[in-house]
Design a protein around this motif. Structure first.
Motif, PDB file in Angstrom:
ATOM      1  N   PRO A 160      21.232 121.573 -31.245  1.00  0.00           N
ATOM      2  CA  PRO A 160      20.446 122.424 -32.139  1.00  0.00           C
ATOM      3  C   PRO A 160      19.484 121.657 -33.034  1.00  0.00           C
ATOM      4  CG  PRO A 160      22.717 123.177 -32.069  1.00  0.00           C
ATOM      5  CD  PRO A 160      22.670 121.871 -31.332  1.00  0.00           C
ATOM      6  N   ASP A 161      19.709 120.374 -33.227  1.00  0.00           N
ATOM      7  CA  ASP A 161      18.789 119.581 -34.038  1.00  0.00           C
ATOM      8  C   ASP A 161      17.533 119.172 -33.273  1.00  0.00           C
ATOM      9  OD1 ASP A 161      20.516 119.647 -36.211  1.00  0.00           O
ATOM     10  OD2 ASP A 161      21.505 117.763 -35.657  1.00  0.00           O
ATOM     11  N   TYR A 162      17.523 119.387 -31.951  1.00  0.00           N
ATOM     12  CA  TYR A 162      16.419 118.874 -31.141  1.00  0.00           C
ATOM     13  C   TYR A 162      15.742 119.931 -30.270  1.00  0.00           C
ATOM     14  CZ  TYR A 162      18.399 114.516 -32.687  1.00  0.00           C
ATOM     15  OH  TYR A 162      18.863 113.493 -33.496  1.00  0.00           O
ATOM     16  N   PHE A 163      16.335 121.128 -30.203  1.00  0.00           N
ATOM     17  CA  PHE A 163      15.768 122.206 -29.394  1.00  0.00           C
ATOM     18  C   PHE A 163      15.830 123.508 -30.177  1.00  0.00           C
ATOM     19  CE2 PHE A 163      17.207 119.004 -26.461  1.00  0.00           C
ATOM     20  CZ  PHE A 163      16.271 118.996 -25.448  1.00  0.00           C
ATOM     21  N   GLY A 164      14.713 124.259 -30.137  1.00  0.00           N
ATOM     22  CA  GLY A 164      14.725 125.570 -30.755  1.00  0.00           C
ATOM     23  C   GLY A 164      15.414 126.600 -29.880  1.00  0.00           C
ATOM     24  N   ARG A 165      15.281 126.434 -28.565  1.00  0.00           N
ATOM     25  CA  ARG A 165      15.947 127.316 -27.602  1.00  0.00           C
ATOM     26  C   ARG A 165      17.042 126.540 -26.884  1.00  0.00           C
ATOM     27  NH1 ARG A 165      13.010 128.768 -23.130  1.00  0.00           N
ATOM     28  NH2 ARG A 165      14.576 130.371 -22.683  1.00  0.00           N
ATOM     29  N   LEU A 166      18.214 127.145 -26.787  1.00  0.00           N
ATOM     30  CA  LEU A 166      19.342 126.558 -26.067  1.00  0.00           C
ATOM     31  C   LEU A 166      19.724 127.491 -24.921  1.00  0.00           C
ATOM     32  CD1 LEU A 166      21.547 125.490 -29.118  1.00  0.00           C
ATOM     33  CD2 LEU A 166      20.045 124.022 -27.761  1.00  0.00           C
ATOM     34  N   PRO A 167      20.194 126.948 -23.793  1.00  0.00           N
ATOM     35  CA  PRO A 167      20.555 127.815 -22.670  1.00  0.00           C
ATOM     36  C   PRO A 167      21.707 128.750 -23.024  1.00  0.00           C
ATOM     37  CG  PRO A 167      20.421 125.514 -21.975  1.00  0.00           C
ATOM     38  CD  PRO A 167      20.363 125.522 -23.475  1.00  0.00           C
ATOM     39  N   LYS A 168      21.638 129.959 -22.509  1.00  0.00           N
ATOM     40  CA  LYS A 168      22.765 130.880 -22.638  1.00  0.00           C
ATOM     41  C   LYS A 168      23.818 130.595 -21.578  1.00  0.00           C
ATOM     42  CE  LYS A 168      19.648 134.527 -24.296  1.00  0.00           C
ATOM     43  NZ  LYS A 168      19.038 135.842 -23.969  1.00  0.00           N
ATOM     44  N   SER A 169      23.375 130.135 -20.420  1.00  0.00           N
ATOM     45  CA  SER A 169      24.287 129.864 -19.311  1.00  0.00           C
ATOM     46  C   SER A 169      25.135 128.637 -19.603  1.00  0.00           C
ATOM     47  CB  SER A 169      23.503 129.636 -18.021  1.00  0.00           C
ATOM     48  OG  SER A 169      24.345 129.175 -16.992  1.00  0.00           O
ATOM     49  N   PRO A 170      26.438 128.699 -19.330  1.00  0.00           N
ATOM     50  CA  PRO A 170      27.265 127.488 -19.421  1.00  0.00           C
ATOM     51  C   PRO A 170      27.018 126.597 -18.211  1.00  0.00           C
ATOM     52  CG  PRO A 170      28.587 129.327 -18.661  1.00  0.00           C
ATOM     53  CD  PRO A 170      27.217 129.886 -18.964  1.00  0.00           C
ATOM     54  N   CYS A 171      27.608 125.413 -18.228  1.00  0.00           N
ATOM     55  CA  CYS A 171      27.472 124.476 -17.122  1.00  0.00           C
ATOM     56  C   CYS A 171      28.855 123.989 -16.711  1.00  0.00           C
ATOM     57  CB  CYS A 171      26.589 123.288 -17.523  1.00  0.00           C
ATOM     58  SG  CYS A 171      26.319 122.083 -16.196  1.00  0.00           S
ATOM     59  N   ASP A 172      29.201 124.190 -15.449  1.00  0.00           N
ATOM     60  CA  ASP A 172      30.454 123.672 -14.901  1.00  0.00           C
ATOM     61  C   ASP A 172      30.238 122.264 -14.357  1.00  0.00           C
ATOM     62  OD1 ASP A 172      31.647 126.072 -15.465  1.00  0.00           O
ATOM     63  OD2 ASP A 172      31.696 126.780 -13.385  1.00  0.00           O
ATOM     64  N   ILE A 173      31.313 121.479 -14.325  1.00  0.00           N
ATOM     65  CA  ILE A 173      31.278 120.157 -13.706  1.00  0.00           C
ATOM     66  C   ILE A 173      32.238 120.181 -12.518  1.00  0.00           C
ATOM     67  CG2 ILE A 173      31.625 117.688 -14.019  1.00  0.00           C
ATOM     68  CD1 ILE A 173      31.079 118.054 -16.986  1.00  0.00           C
ATOM     69  N   ARG A 174      31.733 119.841 -11.331  1.00  0.00           N
ATOM     70  CA  ARG A 174      32.513 119.974 -10.104  1.00  0.00           C
ATOM     71  C   ARG A 174      32.376 118.726  -9.235  1.00  0.00           C
ATOM     72  NH1 ARG A 174      29.769 125.784  -8.469  1.00  0.00           N
ATOM     73  NH2 ARG A 174      30.441 126.969 -10.309  1.00  0.00           N
ATOM     74  N   ARG A 175      33.365 118.543  -8.387  1.00  0.00           N
ATOM     75  CA  ARG A 175      33.284 117.497  -7.369  1.00  0.00           C
ATOM     76  C   ARG A 175      32.354 117.942  -6.239  1.00  0.00           C
ATOM     77  NH1 ARG A 175      38.808 114.886  -5.177  1.00  0.00           N
ATOM     78  NH2 ARG A 175      37.207 113.929  -3.851  1.00  0.00           N
ATOM     79  N   VAL A 176      31.598 116.990  -5.675  1.00  0.00           N
ATOM     80  CA  VAL A 176      30.909 117.254  -4.413  1.00  0.00           C
ATOM     81  C   VAL A 176      31.978 117.563  -3.363  1.00  0.00           C
ATOM     82  CG1 VAL A 176      29.546 116.193  -2.569  1.00  0.00           C
ATOM     83  CG2 VAL A 176      28.932 115.799  -4.965  1.00  0.00           C
ATOM     84  N   PRO A 177      31.793 118.622  -2.560  1.00  0.00           N
ATOM     85  CA  PRO A 177      32.800 118.944  -1.534  1.00  0.00           C
ATOM     86  C   PRO A 177      33.130 117.745  -0.655  1.00  0.00           C
ATOM     87  CG  PRO A 177      31.184 120.698  -1.706  1.00  0.00           C
ATOM     88  CD  PRO A 177      30.682 119.593  -2.581  1.00  0.00           C
ATOM     89  N   LYS A 178      34.408 117.559  -0.379  1.00  0.00           N
ATOM     90  CA  LYS A 178      34.853 116.386   0.372  1.00  0.00           C
ATOM     91  C   LYS A 178      34.189 116.289   1.739  1.00  0.00           C
ATOM     92  CE  LYS A 178      39.400 115.878  -1.814  1.00  0.00           C
ATOM     93  NZ  LYS A 178      40.875 115.827  -1.575  1.00  0.00           N
ATOM     94  N   ALA A 179      33.909 117.423   2.361  1.00  0.00           N
ATOM     95  CA  ALA A 179      33.365 117.415   3.720  1.00  0.00           C
ATOM     96  C   ALA A 179      31.996 116.763   3.799  1.00  0.00           C
ATOM     97  CB  ALA A 179      33.294 118.834   4.268  1.00  0.00           C
ATOM     98  N   ILE A 180      31.234 116.740   2.691  1.00  0.00           N
ATOM     99  CA  ILE A 180      29.881 116.187   2.738  1.00  0.00           C
ATOM    100  C   ILE A 180      29.712 114.993   1.808  1.00  0.00           C
ATOM    101  CG2 ILE A 180      28.874 118.401   3.389  1.00  0.00           C
ATOM    102  CD1 ILE A 180      27.824 118.618   0.472  1.00  0.00           C
ATOM    103  N   GLU A 181      30.778 114.538   1.159  1.00  0.00           N
ATOM    104  CA  GLU A 181      30.618 113.497   0.151  1.00  0.00           C
ATOM    105  C   GLU A 181      30.188 112.165   0.756  1.00  0.00           C
ATOM    106  OE1 GLU A 181      35.372 112.308  -0.248  1.00  0.00           O
ATOM    107  OE2 GLU A 181      34.340 113.277  -1.915  1.00  0.00           O
ATOM    108  N   ALA A 182      30.478 111.918   2.040  1.00  0.00           N
ATOM    109  CA  ALA A 182      30.131 110.633   2.639  1.00  0.00           C
ATOM    110  C   ALA A 182      28.632 110.358   2.589  1.00  0.00           C
ATOM    111  CB  ALA A 182      30.623 110.577   4.087  1.00  0.00           C
TER     112      ALA A 182
END
Length: 607
Positions: free
Chosen positions: A374-396
């Motif tokens: 809030p100290d650096y942006f007047g607008r902040l996203p409403k959407s949250p952000c998830d953190i996920r693993r890349v699917p194992k089948a394609i991680e290589a």
């Protein structure tokens, strides 16, 4: 890295639903009103013809409900006939747009016009080449980074909603349609091959490894059958969904993936080991097209290469000082960073339990940075952000990290994916910077704010350019350092400096591979020696540059522009400079070419 391929696969369609409620500045005079009406009608026509007929884009945007609910039952048409039909429509639309008086449009619509014009010009440059066939410079329909085999399993799991039995039926319908997509792409592969665009041997090998990871998994254990079983159970939807999915996988999907694999194996013996597109028909021109598309600049390959060498030298000197401050004085910068990366204090065990701990730590870092915003942006996203693993089948073969946009209707959050195939690739001191790039205040802020921008046509909610967005991601890393994210974390600051070096080295290797005819091994050695990264991680990076010529150069070109514009604004405004105003103005544009960003920000800070 932001996963924009799917978000933008229909931007040639404009994604431009100007008729879906944009608020336009008043146009004065009959000529201006006519130009504005014609432009909005054209954008709406393009969207009707292409975006609203693309089922995966509708799902991704959260628009596959209500009148468009039938889209849930199909995947996108990947046939060569559809590619050719779309070309005809797009060329006609760009011809009609050229007839519109851009100067008669309101200021906001001039931005839309300029962005779509640049996009259209570069896309049509790509049409001149007999291989690739998509909207983005990649000469291979199927690779370790491209193709429905690589995209659809995660799309079905993470984007196709299952709330009721009808949604589950739609899932199975799409799963069956997956086989058609695979066969359509196989036909397009053959067109690439006939035109002289056979992937290098290491790309084929990496792709076959990933295909084998899918078909080598028992259908009962496949993410495609487990996803529908899990989600129907969670919603108490009766039915033998898993068994039906397994039947489709056995009879239709796995054989279609195997047919693609067989087509790759058929050309493997004759494939070259050279990774640069210079070896393709008219390959040098193809690389120039790639650079223009991804950097939205007129930089030449030699200029890109020299910019990379200069910035690697400058950033390495800064990293040297930080390393010496921690008592690390022996060896090159790369050697010292390599030693730091192997320090047991900073390496998570390569176990599922440790990977869960790593994800929890990333969430802590993201929340801490979010609290500062809030100290650096007047607008902040409403959407949250998830953190996920890349699917194992394609991680290589997948990149180290990437971002997936939220749905327009808020039904799905943004997501930051991290590749955890080997935790040794992620020493703890590298992780904060990745989070700031991919999530907060990086891609999640830029993309979510773009999609949540009020009174904006859908065009500017989904249009994107790599130099703008990846430049913002790097600028976000710099901003995090400037606001004190590493005040009590000197090793984290070293990680940030390594990240900057990494992106500068990309300029060198991207142009080295495609213009100076470097080998894959030469590119890997340069980056390992310069950065001290794990060779396994660098190998997948360099292989990525081989299939997306020019994309790796977009990061530092965009970052350099964002920083220059901010410093120019500070110089012009002096004490009147407002960091919130700078960020909000730049991000309110959505995704635009750097030329449009420069013109807009310079107008915000007139001399």
């Amino acid at each position: 890295m932001m996963d924009r391929r799917r978000l933008l696969m229909s931007v040639a369609a404009g994604g431009a639903l100007a008729a879906v409620g944009p608020v336009r500045a008043l146009a004065h005079g009959a000529a201006a009103q006519t130009a504005s009406a014609d432009f909005n009608a054209l954008m709406n026509r393009i969207a009707q013809e292409m975006l609203l007929t693309d089922p995966e884009s509708l799902t991704m945007l959260g628009m596959d409900r209500g009148p468009m609910a039938e889209a849930r039952f199909k995947l996108s048409d990947r046939s060569q006939a559809k590619v050719e039909a779309d070309k005809v429509k797009f060329v006609a639309a760009m011809k009609d747009m050229a007839a519109i008086d851009r100067n008669a449009l309101p200021a906001k619509e001039q931005i839309y016009h300029d962005s779509l014009t640049f996009f259209g010009e570069t896309v049509m440059e790509g049409y001149a080449f007999p291989y690739g066939g998509g909207m983005y410079p990649s000469p291979y329909t199927i690779s370790q980074l491209g193709g429905s085999y690589q995209q659809i399993p995660d799309f079905l799991d993470s984007q196709h909603r299952i709330e009721a039995a009808d949604d589950a039926e739609a899932y199975l319908s799409r799963l069956s349609d997956f086989a058609r997509s695979l066969d359509d792409e196989r036909e397009r592969m053959q067109i690439d091959y006939a035109a002289g665009a056979v992937p290098p041997d290491f790309v084929i090998d990496r792709t076959l490894t990933q295909m084998g990871a899918i078909t080598g998994t028992a259908v009962a254990d496949s993410v495609m059958s487990q996803s529908i079983a899990r989600r129907t159970a969670e919603k108490n939807i009766p039915g033998d969904w898993a068994a039906r999915a397994q039947t489709i996988l056995t009879r239709e999907v796995y054989p279609a993936i195997q047919r693609q694999a067989d087509a790759l194996k058929a050309v493997r013996a004759g494939a070259t080991h050279d990774g640069g597109v210079w070896r393709l028909p008219d390959g040098e021109a193809y690389y120039r097209y790639g650079l223009k598309n991804y950097t939205t600049s007129s930089m030449t390959p030699d200029e890109v290469h020299q910019m990379g060498l200069d910035q690697v030298a400058e950033i390495s000197a800064r990293a040297d000082g930080l390393l010496k401050a921690q008592g690390l004085t022996q060896g090159t910068v790369g050697q010292r960073i390599a030693a730091l990366g192997k320090d047991p204090r900073f390496v998570y065990p390569n176990t599922d339990e440790a990977k869960e701990e790593l994800l929890k730590e990333l969430n802590v870092q993201m929340a801490a940075m979010q609290a500062r915003m809030p100290d650096y942006f007047g607008r902040l996203p409403k959407s949250p952000c998830d953190i996920r693993r890349v699917p194992k089948a394609i991680e290589a073969g997948a990149p180290g990290g990437y971002y997936q946009a939220p749905a327009l209707d808020g039904s799905r959050p943004g997501a930051y994916y991290i590749n955890l195939r080997d935790t040794a690739e992620w020493p703890k001191w590298t992780l904060p910077t990745l989070t700031y790039h991919e999530a907060v205040p990086g891609h999640h802020f830029q993309i979510a704010l773009q999609m949540e921008q009020p009174d904006t046509p859908l065009l500017m909610k989904v249009m994107g350019f790599s130099a703008y967005s990846e430049g913002w991601g790097l600028y976000s890393e710099q901003l995090a350092d400037e606001i004190g994210a590493y005040e009590n974390d000197p090793f984290g600051q070293i990680g940030y400096m390594q990240s900057l070096m990494f992106r500068a080295a990309r300029l060198v290797v991207d142009s080295g591979l495609h213009h100076k005819r470097w080998s894959r091994e030469q590119g890997i050695r340069y980056m390992v020696d310069t950065l001290g990264d794990q060779e396994s991680s660098i190998a997948t990076e360099v292989e990525r540059y081989c299939v997306w010529p020019g994309q790796a150069s977009s990061y530092k070109v965009g970052h350099t522009t964002w920083v220059k514009l901010r410093e120019d604004a500070k110089r012009r405004l002096g004490p009147r400079f407002d960091i919130k105003g700078f960020h909000d103005t730049g991000l309110a544009l959505g995704g635009v070419p750097l030329t449009v960003l420069e013109r807009t920000m310079n107008a915000w800070t007139p001399v």
